[in-house]
Design a protein around this motif. Structure first.
Motif, short mmCIF file in Angstrom:
data_model
loop_
_atom_site.label_atom_id
_atom_site.label_comp_id
_atom_site.label_asym_id
_atom_site.label_seq_id
_atom_site.Cartn_x
_atom_site.Cartn_y
_atom_site.Cartn_z
N TYR A 231 8.13 14.65 8.28
CA TYR A 231 6.97 15.10 7.51
C TYR A 231 6.18 16.06 8.39
CZ TYR A 231 8.11 11.15 4.51
OH TYR A 231 8.78 10.28 3.68
N ARG A 232 6.05 17.30 7.96
CA ARG A 232 5.26 18.29 8.70
C ARG A 232 3.79 18.13 8.29
NH1 ARG A 232 8.62 22.54 10.51
NH2 ARG A 232 10.59 21.56 11.14
N VAL A 233 2.91 18.11 9.31
CA VAL A 233 1.49 17.87 9.06
C VAL A 233 0.64 18.94 9.74
CG1 VAL A 233 1.81 15.38 8.80
CG2 VAL A 233 1.30 16.33 11.06
N PRO A 234 -0.62 19.10 9.31
CA PRO A 234 -1.48 20.17 9.84
C PRO A 234 -2.07 19.90 11.22
CG PRO A 234 -2.06 19.64 7.56
CD PRO A 234 -1.20 18.53 8.08
N THR A 235 -1.20 19.77 12.23
CA THR A 235 -1.63 19.76 13.63
C THR A 235 -0.84 20.85 14.36
OG1 THR A 235 -0.01 18.00 14.10
CG2 THR A 235 -2.29 17.34 13.71
N ARG A 236 -1.47 21.43 15.40
CA ARG A 236 -0.85 22.59 16.06
C ARG A 236 0.29 22.21 16.98
NH1 ARG A 236 -3.93 23.52 21.10
NH2 ARG A 236 -5.59 21.98 21.21
N THR A 237 0.23 21.05 17.60
CA THR A 237 1.35 20.50 18.35
C THR A 237 1.09 19.01 18.56
OG1 THR A 237 2.83 20.87 20.24
CG2 THR A 237 0.47 20.89 20.71
#
Length: 333
Positions: A231-237
């Motif tokens: 699951y891709r989430v809205p954090t930069r790393t």
């Protein structure tokens, strides 16, 4: 040490070079990409995730100047560089596109002796070996391993956990889910993309995605029965993977956590695996060099079902292993 060239100066390529120079592992004899020197120098000098490089960095025609080092730069928009003419032994391909044998073989055809791929190969036939530090790097055979895959950041994170559990308690089968920061394969705003779910804005959505980690793990342990998704989430790393397993031997949470504590301080996983005892969020592991950082308070057991959670900086942790493996190979070819 054999000569090393860097092909692809994107997110992983730039962190790979930072780590190599910071730790005096090696200096590449050439860097190749398709963008202009000035822009690439600026992106290396100031990184959103990891801050400023401590030396002056400039780009000029045919070179990247990093402190006192002048690295030859080749624009590869039209063709892969002639590695043979440059005397390159090992090409580290950080484009993310050399996932088939044909895509990686081009470097050998252009004169390189070995290729290290910073991505999971599509099938085991698309590389000569999948080699991970702390897992199976000691099986490197210079005579037969010319195309070498490092798998993915998730592969490296899960492999450390799998190794500990498999050797101590055995694994019947398992399922993982990884919560992963967004990457350049996604879009900043809503627009049609090849993978439909990626068509929605990466910084505004939780986006289900596939993971090649299970396949890459099976390249190492061909009897391993594990599958999973991302699951891709809205954090930069910074990412976390949860691995749920049915073990062959009975164990307690204490047994499992003690096994991880030992593996983090001794044996082949030292420096690759780490543990956390406190209650933390993802910012804690940004710029952490380990491939896998087990969150001990999240270890859980219900019947014969074991659940383990491990953090990893999907850029920095993976780039550290990539640089270390490149140095390892260069000393042995």
């Amino acid at each position: 040490m054999a000569t090393i060239a860097l092909y692809g100066f994107g997110r992983i390529g730039r962190q790979f070079l930072r780590i190599a120079l910071q730790h005096d592992l090696f200096t590449p004899v050439a860097v190749a990409d398709i963008r202009d020197e000035s822009t690439l120098a600026a992106l290396f000098a100031v990184d959103t995730n990891y801050g400023r490089w401590p030396e002056p960095v400039t780009g000029r025609a045919g070179a990247l100047q990093i402190g006192h080092r002048s690295l030859p730069y080749i624009n590869s928009m039209q063709a892969v560089p002639d590695w043979g003419a440059l005397g390159v032994d090992l090409v580290v391909d950080c484009t993310g596109r050399a996932t088939t044998r044909a895509g990686a073989q081009v470097h050998l055809d252009r004169g390189a002796r070995y290729v290290l791929i910073s991505a999971p190969s599509k099938t085991l036939a698309d590389c000569d070996a999948v080699l991970l530090k702390g897992i199976n790097l000691d099986t490197f055979d210079p005579a037969s391993h010319h195309l070498i895959s490092m798998g993915s950041c998730t592969t490296n994170a899960l492999a450390a956990v799998v190794k500990v559990i498999r050797e101590r308690f055995g694994i019947q089968y398992g399922l993982f889910s990884t919560v992963h920061s967004y990457t350049n394969t996604q879009s900043l705003t809503d627009q049609p993309m090849k993978d439909r779910r990626d068509s929605w804005a990466a910084a505004e959505n939780i986006i289900p995605s596939s993971s090649g980690a299970a396949r890459a793990l099976q390249f190492i342990w061909n009897d391993l029965k594990i599958t999973g998704k991302a699951y891709r989430v809205p954090t930069r790393t910074g990412s976390i993977a949860e691995l749920n397993l049915i073990t062959e031997k009975d164990c307690t949470v204490q047994d499992v956590n003690d096994a991880f504590r030992r593996a983090a301080t001794e044996g082949p996983l030292r420096g690759v695996l780490d543990v956390l005892d406190g209650e933390w969020a993802s910012s804690r592991i940004v710029a952490d060099p380990h491939s896998s950082i087990v969150d001990l308070p999240l270890t859980a057991k219900e019947g014969n079902l074991l659940s383990v959670a491990t953090w990893y900086d999907n850029e920095w942790g993976f780039a550290n292993r990539l640089a270390e493996v490149a140095a390892f190979l260069a000393d042995r070819i």
